[in-house]
Design a protein around this motif. Structure first.
Motif, mmCIF file in Angstrom:
data_model
loop_
_atom_site.group_PDB
_atom_site.id
_atom_site.type_symbol
_atom_site.label_atom_id
_atom_site.label_comp_id
_atom_site.label_asym_id
_atom_site.label_seq_id
_atom_site.Cartn_x
_atom_site.Cartn_y
_atom_site.Cartn_z
ATOM 1 N N TYR A 136 3.330 2.420 4.898
ATOM 2 C CA TYR A 136 2.290 3.375 5.272
ATOM 3 C C TYR A 136 1.207 3.407 4.202
ATOM 4 C CZ TYR A 136 5.662 4.944 8.750
ATOM 5 O OH TYR A 136 6.544 4.975 9.799
ATOM 6 N N ARG A 137 -0.045 3.604 4.649
ATOM 7 C CA ARG A 137 -1.191 3.692 3.757
ATOM 8 C C ARG A 137 -2.076 4.859 4.171
ATOM 9 N NH1 ARG A 137 -2.490 -1.387 1.319
ATOM 10 N NH2 ARG A 137 -4.217 -0.289 0.312
ATOM 11 N N GLN A 138 -2.594 5.581 3.177
ATOM 12 C CA GLN A 138 -3.557 6.630 3.484
ATOM 13 C C GLN A 138 -4.969 6.051 3.434
ATOM 14 O OE1 GLN A 138 -3.477 10.075 0.949
ATOM 15 N NE2 GLN A 138 -5.139 11.096 2.049
ATOM 16 N N CYS A 139 -5.664 6.095 4.565
ATOM 17 C CA CYS A 139 -7.037 5.615 4.633
ATOM 18 C C CYS A 139 -7.634 6.042 5.969
ATOM 19 C CB CYS A 139 -7.117 4.086 4.484
ATOM 20 S SG CYS A 139 -6.235 3.169 5.754
ATOM 21 N N PRO A 140 -8.955 6.127 6.063
ATOM 22 C CA PRO A 140 -9.591 6.451 7.340
ATOM 23 C C PRO A 140 -9.530 5.267 8.294
ATOM 24 C CG PRO A 140 -11.251 6.035 5.675
ATOM 25 C CD PRO A 140 -9.933 6.021 4.963
ATOM 26 N N GLY A 141 -9.509 5.554 9.579
ATOM 27 C CA GLY A 141 -9.436 4.499 10.583
ATOM 28 C C GLY A 141 -10.683 3.646 10.649
ATOM 29 N N GLU A 142 -11.778 4.128 10.084
ATOM 30 C CA GLU A 142 -13.034 3.394 10.149
ATOM 31 C C GLU A 142 -13.239 2.469 8.949
ATOM 32 O OE1 GLU A 142 -13.199 7.436 12.031
ATOM 33 O OE2 GLU A 142 -12.715 6.689 10.014
ATOM 34 N N GLN A 143 -12.319 2.537 7.972
ATOM 35 C CA GLN A 143 -12.457 1.706 6.765
ATOM 36 C C GLN A 143 -11.070 1.475 6.177
ATOM 37 O OE1 GLN A 143 -15.149 3.322 3.881
ATOM 38 N NE2 GLN A 143 -15.117 1.496 2.579
ATOM 39 N N MET A 144 -10.462 0.347 6.530
ATOM 40 C CA MET A 144 -9.085 0.072 6.127
ATOM 41 C C MET A 144 -9.019 -1.101 5.156
ATOM 42 S SD MET A 144 -7.052 0.798 9.709
ATOM 43 C CE MET A 144 -8.313 0.187 10.841
ATOM 44 N N PRO A 145 -8.084 -1.045 4.209
ATOM 45 C CA PRO A 145 -8.030 -2.023 3.116
ATOM 46 C C PRO A 145 -7.258 -3.296 3.469
ATOM 47 C CG PRO A 145 -6.386 -0.350 2.742
ATOM 48 C CD PRO A 145 -7.102 0.051 4.007
ATOM 49 N N PHE A 146 -7.685 -3.973 4.521
ATOM 50 C CA PHE A 146 -7.023 -5.202 4.933
ATOM 51 C C PHE A 146 -8.073 -6.292 5.130
ATOM 52 C CE2 PHE A 146 -4.661 -1.552 6.616
ATOM 53 C CZ PHE A 146 -3.447 -1.718 5.957
ATOM 54 N N GLU A 147 -7.637 -7.546 4.981
ATOM 55 C CA GLU A 147 -8.561 -8.664 5.056
ATOM 56 C C GLU A 147 -9.045 -8.907 6.481
ATOM 57 O OE1 GLU A 147 -6.686 -12.079 3.418
ATOM 58 O OE2 GLU A 147 -6.560 -11.249 1.377
ATOM 59 N N ASP A 148 -10.192 -9.539 6.590
ATOM 60 C CA ASP A 148 -10.728 -9.935 7.892
ATOM 61 C C ASP A 148 -9.721 -10.815 8.621
ATOM 62 O OD1 ASP A 148 -12.940 -8.719 6.847
ATOM 63 O OD2 ASP A 148 -14.256 -10.467 6.985
ATOM 64 N N GLY A 149 -9.529 -10.551 9.912
ATOM 65 C CA GLY A 149 -8.669 -11.402 10.731
ATOM 66 C C GLY A 149 -7.202 -11.368 10.369
ATOM 67 N N ALA A 150 -6.750 -10.269 9.749
ATOM 68 C CA ALA A 150 -5.369 -10.210 9.268
ATOM 69 C C ALA A 150 -4.367 -9.797 10.334
ATOM 70 C CB ALA A 150 -5.275 -9.247 8.087
ATOM 71 N N ALA A 151 -4.826 -9.078 11.370
ATOM 72 C CA ALA A 151 -3.888 -8.409 12.277
ATOM 73 C C ALA A 151 -3.757 -9.121 13.623
ATOM 74 C CB ALA A 151 -4.325 -6.967 12.503
ATOM 75 N N ASP A 152 -2.527 -9.233 14.084
ATOM 76 C CA ASP A 152 -2.270 -9.660 15.458
ATOM 77 C C ASP A 152 -2.494 -8.513 16.435
ATOM 78 O OD1 ASP A 152 -1.339 -12.409 15.044
ATOM 79 O OD2 ASP A 152 0.374 -11.481 14.033
#
Length: 286
Positions: free
Chosen positions: A91-107
């Motif tokens: 789990y990570r605390q962050c807003p849904g409009e700005q998340m700390p993950f790389e471009d194209g990381a998610a399936d």
């Protein structure tokens, strides 16, 4: 940034304990994903945005190498972290409009009964950034007009909870109608319409809209009442006038118990949850 909600621990406790799990809709999401990502399972990364206390997040765990639930509420994340969850869930605390993950990381990028609180245009841009080519976006929620089923008393129960009047009975206090004045203006008059607007704005050609996916959940009447008490409209009334909120809840409970012809709110009823959801697949690179 979208609306901040569910900040108080007392609300988070009720939310974790009484909100329904979206298992059946998650299965529909996974079926959509399997048809579009042909790699062998498990998939790589799923992001559950606005994850709350993690009821939906953990459902994704068997199907992904990594699942990350994000939320802006520390209270919700505290309960998510304290609950049993598989080792591949974090789990990570962050807003849904700005998340700390790389471009194209998610399936998969999903939000389960949360996207209506976001800054929706910004969130959709962020979801597009995060999705891999061929990855999927899944946004789901449900309408507030739950139906109750209990033998031949169902219509009478729903007349109490909905603004429905029949020749059988006329009730002076209608639950959902009483909460309407406390509905957040951020939601407008219909959450369903907000999701339909998001669906229409998504530029992907491969997308689906599902408006009424009914799921029947068996639970004690008291749990149904506590679930309704987790709604932000009830919480707003509770904050403004605690005595009136508790009186309303007890009044409705007493009427439902009487209509059922039972002595205890611990009696099981069937709650019909009416989900709506959108599914969209980001185009693959040519």
């Amino acid at each position: 940034m979208g609306e901040r909600r569910y900040e108080e621990k007392s609300h988070a406790v009720y939310y974790q304990k009484y909100r329904v799990s979206p298992q059946e809709v998650v299965e529909e999401v996974l079926a959509f994903l399997v048809k579009r990502i042909k790699t062998a399972k498990p998939f790589n990364l799923a992001l559950d945005v606005g994850c709350g206390s993690g009821q939906g997040t953990v459902l994704l765990a068997p199907h992904f190498t990594h699942v990350v639930g994000t939320d802006i509420s520390p209270a919700m994340l505290e309960f998510a972290l304290a609950s049993d969850h598989p080792p591949n869930v974090s789990y990570r605390q962050c807003p849904g409009e700005q998340m700390p993950f790389e471009d194209g990381a998610a399936d998969l990028v999903t939000a389960m009964t949360a996207a209506h609180w976001f800054d929706r245009p910004r969130f959709l841009l962020e979801a597009d950034r995060l999705l891999r080519p061929g990855g999927c976006l899944a946004l789901l929620s449900y309408t507030m007009d739950f139906e109750l089923e209990y033998g031949n008393h169902s219509s009478q129960l729903n007349a109490i909870c909905q603004e429905v009047r029949s020749h059988l009975t006329t009730w002076s206090h209608l639950f959902y109608a009483a909460l309407l004045p406390y509905r957040s203006t951020h939601l407008g008059s219909s959450s369903l319409m907000l999701y339909k607007q998001m669906y229409d704005s998504i530029p992907y050609e491969d997308k689906e809209w599902h408006e009424c996916f009914q799921v029947r959940k068996k639970m004690p009447l008291s749990s149904y009442m506590h679930m309704v008490e987790t709604f932000t409209s009830y919480q707003a009334l509770l904050k403004k006038d605690p005595l009136e909120a508790k009186k309303l809840s007890q009044d409705i409970t007493d009427k439902l118990v009487s209509a059922m012809g039972v002595s205890s709110p611990g009696t099981d009823v069937i709650v019909v949850v009416k989900y709506f959801y959108l599914l969209a697949c980001k185009p693959s690179m040519k």
